[in-house]
Design an enzyme around this catalytic site. Structure first.
Site, PDB file in Angstrom:
ATOM      1  N   SER A   1       0.825  -1.206   0.000  1.00  0.00           N
ATOM      2  CA  SER A   1       0.000   0.000   0.000  1.00  0.00           C
ATOM      3  C   SER A   1       0.861   1.259   0.000  1.00  0.00           C
ATOM      4  O   SER A   1       0.524   2.253  -0.660  1.00  0.00           O
ATOM      5  CB  SER A   1      -0.963   0.005   1.188  1.00  0.00           C
ATOM      6  OG  SER A   1      -0.287   0.142   2.414  1.00  0.00           O
ATOM      7  N   ASN A   2       1.976   1.239   0.722  1.00  0.00           N
ATOM      8  CA  ASN A   2       2.888   2.394   0.661  1.00  0.00           C
ATOM      9  C   ASN A   2       3.568   2.480  -0.703  1.00  0.00           C
ATOM     10  O   ASN A   2       3.821   3.578  -1.196  1.00  0.00           O
ATOM     11  CB  ASN A   2       3.932   2.320   1.778  1.00  0.00           C
ATOM     12  CG  ASN A   2       3.435   2.962   3.066  1.00  0.00           C
ATOM     13  OD1 ASN A   2       3.034   4.119   3.081  1.00  0.00           O
ATOM     14  ND2 ASN A   2       3.449   2.195   4.144  1.00  0.00           N
TER      15      ASN A   2
ATOM     16  N   MET B   1       9.791  -7.156   5.169  1.00  0.00           N
ATOM     17  CA  MET B   1       9.836  -7.802   6.478  1.00  0.00           C
ATOM     18  C   MET B   1      11.078  -8.679   6.642  1.00  0.00           C
ATOM     19  O   MET B   1      11.004  -9.879   6.877  1.00  0.00           O
ATOM     20  CB  MET B   1       8.555  -8.618   6.703  1.00  0.00           C
ATOM     21  CG  MET B   1       7.289  -7.795   6.582  1.00  0.00           C
ATOM     22  SD  MET B   1       7.255  -6.373   7.711  1.00  0.00           S
ATOM     23  CE  MET B   1       7.086  -7.217   9.276  1.00  0.00           C
TER      24      MET B   1
ATOM     25  N   HIS C   1       8.004   3.334   9.641  1.00  0.00           N
ATOM     26  CA  HIS C   1       7.691   2.484  10.788  1.00  0.00           C
ATOM     27  C   HIS C   1       6.419   2.996  11.453  1.00  0.00           C
ATOM     28  O   HIS C   1       6.286   4.211  11.670  1.00  0.00           O
ATOM     29  CB  HIS C   1       8.854   2.503  11.785  1.00  0.00           C
ATOM     30  CG  HIS C   1       8.647   1.586  12.955  1.00  0.00           C
ATOM     31  ND1 HIS C   1       8.738   0.223  12.849  1.00  0.00           N
ATOM     32  CD2 HIS C   1       8.327   1.843  14.248  1.00  0.00           C
ATOM     33  CE1 HIS C   1       8.499  -0.325  14.025  1.00  0.00           C
ATOM     34  NE2 HIS C   1       8.244   0.636  14.894  1.00  0.00           N
TER      35      HIS C   1
ATOM     36  N   THR D   1      19.753   2.732   9.680  1.00  0.00           N
ATOM     37  CA  THR D   1      21.105   2.489  10.175  1.00  0.00           C
ATOM     38  C   THR D   1      21.155   1.054  10.705  1.00  0.00           C
ATOM     39  O   THR D   1      20.168   0.316  10.615  1.00  0.00           O
ATOM     40  CB  THR D   1      21.484   3.482  11.287  1.00  0.00           C
ATOM     41  OG1 THR D   1      20.581   3.320  12.392  1.00  0.00           O
ATOM     42  CG2 THR D   1      21.424   4.921  10.776  1.00  0.00           C
TER      43      THR D   1
ATOM     44  N   GLU E   1      21.054  -0.006  13.661  1.00  0.00           N
ATOM     45  CA  GLU E   1      20.133  -0.237  14.775  1.00  0.00           C
ATOM     46  C   GLU E   1      18.719  -0.400  14.233  1.00  0.00           C
ATOM     47  O   GLU E   1      18.216   0.482  13.535  1.00  0.00           O
ATOM     48  CB  GLU E   1      20.176   0.922  15.770  1.00  0.00           C
ATOM     49  CG  GLU E   1      19.217   0.736  16.948  1.00  0.00           C
ATOM     50  CD  GLU E   1      19.107   1.951  17.838  1.00  0.00           C
ATOM     51  OE1 GLU E   1      18.264   1.921  18.749  1.00  0.00           O
ATOM     52  OE2 GLU E   1      19.847   2.931  17.623  1.00  0.00           O
TER      53      GLU E   1
ATOM     54  N   ASP F   1      15.145   0.000  13.434  1.00  0.00           N
ATOM     55  CA  ASP F   1      14.208   1.115  13.632  1.00  0.00           C
ATOM     56  C   ASP F   1      14.839   2.244  14.438  1.00  0.00           C
ATOM     57  O   ASP F   1      14.138   3.009  15.106  1.00  0.00           O
ATOM     58  CB  ASP F   1      12.913   0.640  14.321  1.00  0.00           C
ATOM     59  CG  ASP F   1      12.174  -0.421  13.512  1.00  0.00           C
ATOM     60  OD1 ASP F   1      12.226  -0.341  12.268  1.00  0.00           O
ATOM     61  OD2 ASP F   1      11.565  -1.314  14.110  1.00  0.00           O
TER      62      ASP F   1
ATOM     63  N   GLN G   1      -2.193   4.419   8.719  1.00  0.00           N
ATOM     64  CA  GLN G   1      -1.806   4.105   7.343  1.00  0.00           C
ATOM     65  C   GLN G   1      -2.152   5.234   6.381  1.00  0.00           C
ATOM     66  O   GLN G   1      -1.396   5.508   5.436  1.00  0.00           O
ATOM     67  CB  GLN G   1      -2.463   2.809   6.890  1.00  0.00           C
ATOM     68  CG  GLN G   1      -1.898   2.276   5.590  1.00  0.00           C
ATOM     69  CD  GLN G   1      -2.452   0.922   5.228  1.00  0.00           C
ATOM     70  OE1 GLN G   1      -3.640   0.775   4.952  1.00  0.00           O
ATOM     71  NE2 GLN G   1      -1.591  -0.090   5.235  1.00  0.00           N
TER      72      GLN G   1
END
Length: 217
Positions: A17-18, A94, A113, A145, A147, A149, A175
């Site tokens: 969707s994005n 994912m 996110h 990066t 880390e 999120d 969303q």
């Protein structure tokens, strides 16, 4: 960055969707970026259909065919680099990326996110916001990066948590805002207004606050 329109590769794992929001903006006259390729780690991802219908090149790098995360990421790097992108965008991809992958695209790798980072890194963000009794929730576009999120935020959309909200109702409102702020951040990058320097975000030459720019939905 190459001259002319910014070339964007989008990585997906699901419905996309994005991705659709990015495709819609890139199709407008005078858009500063184009989606040159969509790559999925899942052959059945519906986002591949969205891309094909928009006339965008698609490919699959199936993580199940690789013995290790490192091997998969190296194959993914090869597939991405074949497209010579200026920017790589994660849109519901994912997979936890290896440090090697993240370093390879440092400063030109974005993610979105569904929380107001640094709150609720990881999964189940809407449920966690409800469980905590938060009055606000939202989404964050950030540079990626090593880390998880944890990269510097670019823009956040703040959404009120309403009485009686469920995970589904809250996720739906978040969303809607995701579909607005992700193309906005990609546009800023494409217009060479946005960059990551020393693990901070700069927009139009100015250092953004640790939360990035903010809009209210």
């Amino acid at each position: 960055m190459s001259q002319g329109v910014c070339r964007v590769v989008v990585l997906i794992s699901g419905s996309g969707s994005n991705l659709q929001a990015l495709l819609d903006v890139s199709a407008k006259a005078g858009a500063p970026f184009s989606v040159c390729s969509v790559i999925s780690n899942k052959p059945a991802a519906y986002g591949l259909t969205r891309a094909a219908e928009a006339g965008v090149n698609t490919s699959v790098v199936d993580h199940r065919e690789f013995a290790s995360r490192e091997d998969f990421d190296r194959a993914l790097i090869t597939e991405i680099d074949n497209q010579q992108p200026d920017l790589v965008v994660l849109a519901g991809f994912m997979r936890i990326l290896t440090p090697e992958f993240v370093r390879h695209y440092s400063g030109r790798l974005l993610n979105i996110h569904p929380s107001l980072l640094p709150k609720y890194q990881g999964l189940h963000t809407h449920q966690r916001a409800l469980d905590a009794g938060d009055s606000e929730h939202g989404a964050t576009v950030h540079f990626v990066t090593e880390e998880l999120d944890g990269g510097p935020p670019i823009i956040q959309a703040v959404v009120p948590v309403n009485e009686g909200d469920t995970v589904e109702s809250l996720a739906k409102r978040v969303q809607v805002q995701e579909h607005l702020i992700y193309p906005m951040a990609v546009t800023w990058f494409a217009e060479k207004r946005l960059q990551m320097l020393d693990d901070r975000t700069r927009l139009d030459g100015e250092l953004l606050p640790r939360s990035g720019a903010q809009v209210t939905g």
